[in-house]
Design an enzyme around this catalytic site. Structure first.
Site, PDB file in Angstrom:
ATOM      1  N   ARG A 171      60.808  36.519-131.647  1.00  0.00           N
ATOM      2  CA  ARG A 171      60.309  35.434-132.495  1.00  0.00           C
ATOM      3  C   ARG A 171      60.894  34.074-132.102  1.00  0.00           C
ATOM      4  O   ARG A 171      60.407  33.038-132.538  1.00  0.00           O
ATOM      5  CB  ARG A 171      60.636  35.733-133.967  1.00  0.00           C
ATOM      6  CG  ARG A 171      59.748  36.819-134.544  1.00  0.00           C
ATOM      7  CD  ARG A 171      60.149  37.196-135.965  1.00  0.00           C
ATOM      8  NE  ARG A 171      60.221  36.059-136.858  1.00  0.00           N
ATOM      9  CZ  ARG A 171      59.175  35.473-137.438  1.00  0.00           C
ATOM     10  NH1 ARG A 171      57.948  35.923-137.199  1.00  0.00           N
ATOM     11  NH2 ARG A 171      59.338  34.454-138.262  1.00  0.00           N
ATOM     12  N   GLY A 214      60.954  24.680-142.812  1.00  0.00           N
ATOM     13  CA  GLY A 214      61.080  25.264-141.489  1.00  0.00           C
ATOM     14  C   GLY A 214      59.810  25.908-140.970  1.00  0.00           C
ATOM     15  O   GLY A 214      59.877  26.818-140.131  1.00  0.00           O
ATOM     16  N   HIS A 233      49.006  24.459-140.532  1.00  0.00           N
ATOM     17  CA  HIS A 233      47.766  24.960-141.121  1.00  0.00           C
ATOM     18  C   HIS A 233      48.068  25.704-142.425  1.00  0.00           C
ATOM     19  O   HIS A 233      49.033  26.467-142.492  1.00  0.00           O
ATOM     20  CB  HIS A 233      47.081  25.892-140.127  1.00  0.00           C
ATOM     21  CG  HIS A 233      45.654  26.191-140.458  1.00  0.00           C
ATOM     22  ND1 HIS A 233      44.608  25.609-139.785  1.00  0.00           N
ATOM     23  CD2 HIS A 233      45.107  27.000-141.402  1.00  0.00           C
ATOM     24  CE1 HIS A 233      43.466  26.057-140.290  1.00  0.00           C
ATOM     25  NE2 HIS A 233      43.748  26.905-141.277  1.00  0.00           N
ATOM     26  N   HIS A 259      48.586  28.345-144.798  1.00  0.00           N
ATOM     27  CA  HIS A 259      48.632  29.789-144.639  1.00  0.00           C
ATOM     28  C   HIS A 259      49.875  30.350-145.307  1.00  0.00           C
ATOM     29  O   HIS A 259      50.802  29.621-145.663  1.00  0.00           O
ATOM     30  CB  HIS A 259      48.662  30.167-143.150  1.00  0.00           C
ATOM     31  CG  HIS A 259      49.983  29.896-142.484  1.00  0.00           C
ATOM     32  ND1 HIS A 259      50.439  28.621-142.199  1.00  0.00           N
ATOM     33  CD2 HIS A 259      50.974  30.743-142.074  1.00  0.00           C
ATOM     34  CE1 HIS A 259      51.633  28.687-141.629  1.00  0.00           C
ATOM     35  NE2 HIS A 259      51.982  29.967-141.543  1.00  0.00           N
ATOM     36  N   ASN A 300      50.545  39.502-137.659  1.00  0.00           N
ATOM     37  CA  ASN A 300      51.338  38.428-137.074  1.00  0.00           C
ATOM     38  C   ASN A 300      51.592  38.726-135.591  1.00  0.00           C
ATOM     39  O   ASN A 300      51.976  39.841-135.234  1.00  0.00           O
ATOM     40  CB  ASN A 300      52.668  38.307-137.825  1.00  0.00           C
ATOM     41  CG  ASN A 300      53.394  37.017-137.539  1.00  0.00           C
ATOM     42  OD1 ASN A 300      53.421  36.545-136.405  1.00  0.00           O
ATOM     43  ND2 ASN A 300      53.999  36.450-138.561  1.00  0.00           N
ATOM     44  N   HIS A 308      55.737  38.458-161.304  1.00  0.00           N
ATOM     45  CA  HIS A 308      56.048  37.039-161.446  1.00  0.00           C
ATOM     46  C   HIS A 308      55.942  36.341-160.103  1.00  0.00           C
ATOM     47  O   HIS A 308      56.151  36.944-159.046  1.00  0.00           O
ATOM     48  CB  HIS A 308      57.425  36.794-162.085  1.00  0.00           C
ATOM     49  CG  HIS A 308      58.564  37.460-161.392  1.00  0.00           C
ATOM     50  ND1 HIS A 308      58.824  38.807-161.497  1.00  0.00           N
ATOM     51  CD2 HIS A 308      59.553  36.968-160.592  1.00  0.00           C
ATOM     52  CE1 HIS A 308      59.904  39.113-160.797  1.00  0.00           C
ATOM     53  NE2 HIS A 308      60.365  38.018-160.224  1.00  0.00           N
ATOM     54  N   HIS A 325      42.305  22.465-141.327  1.00  0.00           N
ATOM     55  CA  HIS A 325      43.700  22.363-140.910  1.00  0.00           C
ATOM     56  C   HIS A 325      44.539  21.548-141.896  1.00  0.00           C
ATOM     57  O   HIS A 325      45.752  21.761-142.019  1.00  0.00           O
ATOM     58  CB  HIS A 325      43.765  21.721-139.515  1.00  0.00           C
ATOM     59  CG  HIS A 325      45.145  21.639-138.939  1.00  0.00           C
ATOM     60  ND1 HIS A 325      45.771  22.717-138.358  1.00  0.00           N
ATOM     61  CD2 HIS A 325      46.017  20.596-138.853  1.00  0.00           C
ATOM     62  CE1 HIS A 325      46.980  22.354-137.952  1.00  0.00           C
ATOM     63  NE2 HIS A 325      47.149  21.076-138.226  1.00  0.00           N
ATOM     64  N   GLU A 381      76.451  27.791-152.472  1.00  0.00           N
ATOM     65  CA  GLU A 381      75.307  28.703-152.483  1.00  0.00           C
ATOM     66  C   GLU A 381      75.394  29.716-151.347  1.00  0.00           C
ATOM     67  O   GLU A 381      75.288  30.928-151.558  1.00  0.00           O
ATOM     68  CB  GLU A 381      73.998  27.906-152.356  1.00  0.00           C
ATOM     69  CG  GLU A 381      73.679  27.024-153.551  1.00  0.00           C
ATOM     70  CD  GLU A 381      74.270  25.633-153.429  1.00  0.00           C
ATOM     71  OE1 GLU A 381      74.054  24.823-154.344  1.00  0.00           O
ATOM     72  OE2 GLU A 381      74.953  25.357-152.414  1.00  0.00           O
ATOM     73  N   GLU A 390      66.829  42.420-158.788  1.00  0.00           N
ATOM     74  CA  GLU A 390      66.083  42.151-160.016  1.00  0.00           C
ATOM     75  C   GLU A 390      65.716  43.457-160.724  1.00  0.00           C
ATOM     76  O   GLU A 390      65.806  43.548-161.961  1.00  0.00           O
ATOM     77  CB  GLU A 390      64.826  41.345-159.707  1.00  0.00           C
ATOM     78  CG  GLU A 390      65.093  39.917-159.292  1.00  0.00           C
ATOM     79  CD  GLU A 390      63.819  39.085-159.229  1.00  0.00           C
ATOM     80  OE1 GLU A 390      62.737  39.623-159.545  1.00  0.00           O
ATOM     81  OE2 GLU A 390      63.905  37.896-158.873  1.00  0.00           O
TER      82      GLU A 390
END
Length: 333
Positions: free
Chosen positions: A20, A141, A146, A148, A58, A287, A96, A307, A164
């Site tokens: 990737r 990022g 487009h 999507h 993908n 949710h 687009h 964080e 959760e």
């Protein structure tokens, strides 16, 4: 290299998908792989020019139904396994420059139905958890402008949904009630954090919002997944989502970056993994979460020290104040 490695210090799995690194990155509009490419001029994904919603695998998946063997071997401490699962792309429009706010509630209703369909189909393939999501904006990022989203199908339950579910199981065991049902009821009764409401759904800034203008949308009645939402209620959700997206884009006068996630019931596996002996549907409450990083038009909320290292979020705007600001921007029914 495509594999998952287990962190024995946290109990979480990390996916490594080194292919990737070279995925398509912010191409010009005339070479966008999600724009219709009827003549195969730039190796686009979509040939038809009249497409509304398109779903396809993908090209650069983090998870694969036929992953290669891991590069390293497992041992007693360091567990390694193939990065098995599915990664799909879902294009919202042939335009687009479109946004969900501009596309309107009818297109969003079609998108909701597509999410539900892929949730059901991927679950039938044996995957444990299906997570539709959208990353929008360079601040998030994104690698393609487009409009999507993506749909990941995991062979186990990812860390956040599992946390959760475990919390919901503990709450149900202690009180006999659904924690999300109680949250919805509390927000409707209080009203200060509600930003929009429809017949079947409520949108509110969470009492515990991790981002200043975060919006959480949930059905008023206990509903485990989009598949369990009736057709009429799906249209209702689409109209509510359109209002919320419109308000978010109007908040600072530009299309607001955000991460959107749709959290539903797991599809396979034993609920005991979450500490629950009953059905997943008893503790799962559908949710949607929209998390924009902006705290003002020019300032972002970064995931930094407290964080990232402490797992303890700190925000600069009270949820009640953020909700009041958003209510002024979100068209009311």
């Amino acid at each position: 290299m495509s594999e998952r490695r287990f962190d024995p210090t946290t109990g979480e799995w990390i996916t490594f998908a080194t292919h990737r690194q070279n995925r398509t990155f912010l191409p010009p509009a005339d070479a966008c792989p999600l724009c219709p490419d009827p003549n195969n001029d730039w190796d686009g994904e979509i040939r038809r020019t009249d497409v509304q919603i398109a779903v396809f695998d993908n090209r650069f998946p983090a998870l694969s139904p036929t992953p290669p063997a891991p590069d390293v071997e497992s041992d007693e401490l360091y567990l390694v396994e193939p990065a098995s699962g599915r990664c799909e792309v879902i294009s919202y429009s042939a335009d687009h420059n479109a946004t969900l706010a501009k596309l309107g509630p009818e297109r969003i209703a079609l998108l909701v139905n597509a999410w539900a369909d892929r949730y059901q189909v991927l679950g039938s393939e044996g995957h444990a958890y299906v997570l539709p999501f959208e990353n929008r904006g360079e601040a998030i990022g994104v690698t393609l402008h487009h409009p999507h989203g993506q749909i990941y199908a995991y062979d186990d339950i990812p860390a956040r949904p599992l946390r959760e579910l475990r919390t919901a199981a503990e709450y149900r065991t202690r009180t006999g009630r659904c924690v999300n049902c109680d949250v919805v009821a509390a927000e409707l009764e209080d009203g200060r954090r509600v930003v929009a409401e429809s017949e079947h759904f409520v949108a509110h800034v969470p009492f515990w919002a991790r981002y200043p203008y975060e919006v959480r949308i949930a059905p008023k009645a206990h509903t485990p997944s989009l598949v369990a939402v009736a057709d009429e209620a799906r249209e209702d959700l689409a109209h509510l989502l359109h209002r919320v997206f419109t308000g978010l884009d109007d908040l600072f006068g530009f299309p607001l970056p955000y991460v959107l996630g749709i959290f539903s019931s797991p599809l396979n596996g034993e609920a005991s993994v979450a500490g629950w002996d009953g059905s997943w549907d008893d503790i799962s409450h559908l949710h949607l979460l929209i998390s924009p990083p902006n705290r003002s038009a020019t300032k972002l909320k970064y995931i930094a020290g407290t964080e990232q290292m402490g797992g303890a979020y700190s925000t600069d705007i009270a949820p009640e104040v953020a909700a009041a600001t958003l209510r002024e921007k979100i068209p009311q029914a």
